[in-house]
Design a protein around this motif. Sequence first.
Motif, PDB file in Angstrom:
ATOM      1  N   MET A   1       3.958 104.085  85.200  1.00 17.36           N
ATOM      2  CA  MET A   1       3.918 102.650  85.354  1.00 17.36           C
ATOM      3  C   MET A   1       5.422 102.133  85.461  1.00 17.36           C
ATOM      4  O   MET A   1       6.313 102.845  85.067  1.00 17.36           O
ATOM      5  N   ASP A   2       5.663 100.804  86.017  1.00 18.02           N
ATOM      6  CA  ASP A   2       6.866 100.403  86.106  1.00 18.02           C
ATOM      7  C   ASP A   2       7.176  99.488  85.084  1.00 18.02           C
ATOM      8  O   ASP A   2       6.537  99.336  84.063  1.00 18.02           O
ATOM      9  N   ASP A   3       8.463  99.092  84.980  1.00 11.11           N
ATOM     10  CA  ASP A   3       8.896  98.642  83.703  1.00 11.11           C
ATOM     11  C   ASP A   3       8.289  97.149  83.474  1.00 11.11           C
ATOM     12  O   ASP A   3       8.192  96.947  82.256  1.00 11.11           O
ATOM     13  N   GLU A   4       7.888  96.416  84.430  1.00 10.87           N
ATOM     14  CA  GLU A   4       7.162  95.447  84.241  1.00 10.87           C
ATOM     15  C   GLU A   4       5.901  95.420  83.696  1.00 10.87           C
ATOM     16  O   GLU A   4       5.392  94.750  82.805  1.00 10.87           O
ATOM     17  N   SER A   5       5.203  96.473  83.949  1.00  8.58           N
ATOM     18  CA  SER A   5       3.849  96.725  83.640  1.00  8.58           C
ATOM     19  C   SER A   5       3.898  97.313  82.130  1.00  8.58           C
ATOM     20  O   SER A   5       3.225  96.946  81.264  1.00  8.58           O
ATOM     21  N   ASP A   6       5.103  98.039  81.770  1.00  8.63           N
ATOM     22  CA  ASP A   6       5.241  98.465  80.692  1.00  8.63           C
ATOM     23  C   ASP A   6       5.373  97.485  79.624  1.00  8.63           C
ATOM     24  O   ASP A   6       5.140  97.259  78.495  1.00  8.63           O
ATOM     25  N   ALA A   7       6.210  96.326  80.009  1.00  9.16           N
ATOM     26  CA  ALA A   7       6.840  95.347  79.120  1.00  9.16           C
ATOM     27  C   ALA A   7       5.290  94.704  78.774  1.00  9.16           C
ATOM     28  O   ALA A   7       5.168  94.031  77.668  1.00  9.16           O
ATOM     29  N   GLY A   8       4.642  94.393  79.703  1.00 11.80           N
ATOM     30  CA  GLY A   8       3.410  93.720  79.569  1.00 11.80           C
ATOM     31  C   GLY A   8       2.354  94.058  78.682  1.00 11.80           C
ATOM     32  O   GLY A   8       1.952  93.810  77.792  1.00 11.80           O
ATOM     33  N   VAL A  13       0.244  94.968  73.028  1.00  9.42           N
ATOM     34  CA  VAL A  13      -0.266  95.838  71.847  1.00  9.42           C
ATOM     35  C   VAL A  13       0.704  95.406  70.537  1.00  9.42           C
ATOM     36  O   VAL A  13      -0.106  95.255  69.746  1.00  9.42           O
ATOM     37  N   ASN A  14       1.784  95.021  70.640  1.00  3.77           N
ATOM     38  CA  ASN A  14       2.489  94.480  69.386  1.00  3.77           C
ATOM     39  C   ASN A  14       2.004  93.309  68.880  1.00  3.77           C
ATOM     40  O   ASN A  14       1.720  93.048  67.751  1.00  3.77           O
ATOM     41  N   GLY A  15       1.346  92.456  69.799  1.00  5.26           N
ATOM     42  CA  GLY A  15       0.815  91.170  69.341  1.00  5.26           C
ATOM     43  C   GLY A  15      -0.721  91.341  68.761  1.00  5.26           C
ATOM     44  O   GLY A  15      -1.253  90.621  67.999  1.00  5.26           O
ATOM     45  N   ARG A  16      -1.504  92.442  69.103  1.00  2.00           N
ATOM     46  CA  ARG A  16      -2.812  92.847  68.793  1.00  2.00           C
ATOM     47  C   ARG A  16      -3.094  93.860  67.619  1.00  2.00           C
ATOM     48  O   ARG A  16      -4.018  94.148  67.170  1.00  2.00           O
ATOM     49  N   LEU A  45      -5.747 102.948  76.460  1.00  2.00           N
ATOM     50  CA  LEU A  45      -5.130 101.531  76.823  1.00  2.00           C
ATOM     51  C   LEU A  45      -4.007 101.489  77.755  1.00  2.00           C
ATOM     52  O   LEU A  45      -4.258 100.991  78.992  1.00  2.00           O
ATOM     53  N   TYR A  46      -2.983 102.380  77.484  1.00  2.00           N
ATOM     54  CA  TYR A  46      -1.761 102.701  78.256  1.00  2.00           C
ATOM     55  C   TYR A  46      -2.050 103.058  79.405  1.00  2.00           C
ATOM     56  O   TYR A  46      -1.579 102.824  80.349  1.00  2.00           O
ATOM     57  N   ALA A  47      -2.991 104.353  79.465  1.00  2.00           N
ATOM     58  CA  ALA A  47      -3.370 105.039  80.668  1.00  2.00           C
ATOM     59  C   ALA A  47      -4.069 104.053  81.621  1.00  2.00           C
ATOM     60  O   ALA A  47      -3.955 104.257  82.827  1.00  2.00           O
ATOM     61  N   LYS A  48      -4.814 103.063  81.038  1.00  4.82           N
ATOM     62  CA  LYS A  48      -5.512 102.265  82.112  1.00  4.82           C
ATOM     63  C   LYS A  48      -4.765 100.920  82.187  1.00  4.82           C
ATOM     64  O   LYS A  48      -5.573  99.982  82.935  1.00  4.82           O
ATOM     65  N   TRP A  49      -3.702 100.816  81.793  1.00  2.29           N
ATOM     66  CA  TRP A  49      -3.129  99.258  81.565  1.00  2.29           C
ATOM     67  C   TRP A  49      -3.206  98.688  82.885  1.00  2.29           C
ATOM     68  O   TRP A  49      -3.499  97.277  83.212  1.00  2.29           O
ATOM     69  N   PRO A  50      -2.580  99.147  84.142  1.00  3.85           N
ATOM     70  CA  PRO A  50      -2.743  98.627  85.491  1.00  3.85           C
ATOM     71  C   PRO A  50      -3.766  97.986  85.691  1.00  3.85           C
ATOM     72  O   PRO A  50      -3.778  96.925  86.368  1.00  3.85           O
ATOM     73  N   ARG A  51      -4.818  98.513  85.492  1.00  2.00           N
ATOM     74  CA  ARG A  51      -6.047  97.811  85.744  1.00  2.00           C
ATOM     75  C   ARG A  51      -6.700  96.942  84.765  1.00  2.00           C
ATOM     76  O   ARG A  51      -7.327  95.989  85.264  1.00  2.00           O
ATOM     77  N   ILE A  52      -6.539  97.227  83.752  1.00  2.00           N
ATOM     78  CA  ILE A  52      -7.097  96.328  82.494  1.00  2.00           C
ATOM     79  C   ILE A  52      -6.420  95.112  82.519  1.00  2.00           C
ATOM     80  O   ILE A  52      -6.940  94.255  82.005  1.00  2.00           O
ATOM     81  N   ALA A  53      -5.118  95.420  82.657  1.00  2.00           N
ATOM     82  CA  ALA A  53      -4.238  93.900  82.650  1.00  2.00           C
ATOM     83  C   ALA A  53      -4.675  92.894  83.410  1.00  2.00           C
ATOM     84  O   ALA A  53      -4.310  91.763  83.249  1.00  2.00           O
ATOM     85  N   ARG A  54      -5.501  93.246  84.505  1.00  2.00           N
ATOM     86  CA  ARG A  54      -6.107  92.214  85.488  1.00  2.00           C
ATOM     87  C   ARG A  54      -7.519  91.616  85.162  1.00  2.00           C
ATOM     88  O   ARG A  54      -8.020  90.929  85.625  1.00  2.00           O
ATOM     89  N   VAL A  55      -7.976  92.173  84.178  1.00  2.00           N
ATOM     90  CA  VAL A  55      -9.134  91.725  83.433  1.00  2.00           C
ATOM     91  C   VAL A  55      -9.204  90.567  82.823  1.00  2.00           C
ATOM     92  O   VAL A  55      -8.310  90.029  82.406  1.00  2.00           O
TER      93      VAL A  55
END
Length: 167
Positions: A1-8, A13-16, A45-55
């Motif tokens: 993942m890129d830094d932007e995706s990691d930050a998201g 996660v920190n909020g939830r 969630l981390y492994a799928k984050w790039p796809r899930i972030a767009r849900v």
Amino acid sequence: MDDESDAGYLAYVNGRVPALRRVAFLLSGDEHQADDLVQETITKLYAKWPRIARVENVDAYVHRMLVRAFLDEKRRGWWRVSLRDVPPERPAAEGGGSTEEKAVLRAALRRVPARQQAVLVLRFLCDQSVADVARLLDCSEGTVKSQTSHGLTALRRILGDRVGGAR
């Protein structure tokens, strides 16, 4: 993942985590198992984050992951081994009801089948609607209603005279 995706991911996660941990504890009744369920969920969630972030509704998707992790754990949990001969002491619980009442309810919930247990916890302890629970469990609203009815019947049978007026 890129830094932007990691930050998201980290921001999400920190909020939830506190809310996820609460639901996991309500489902499992054990602090350590709740931590394990949340850890498993956020790892997936981390492994799928790039796809899930767009849900559209990420929270609902993650709650579904958590509930499925719980149900999977119940299905395969028979082989788990406890490495302690005595359970650790638990801190005093906060909230309404006596400690004894909570322990009795928690023990009764553990004896209800996993899917009924999940429905009861989500409906009554997490205050989810029938439609929301149906989406989380990927089933019909009628199934949620029947699982609720069967779960409540099982709880009444297990608790017997401990519940005022229950038969």
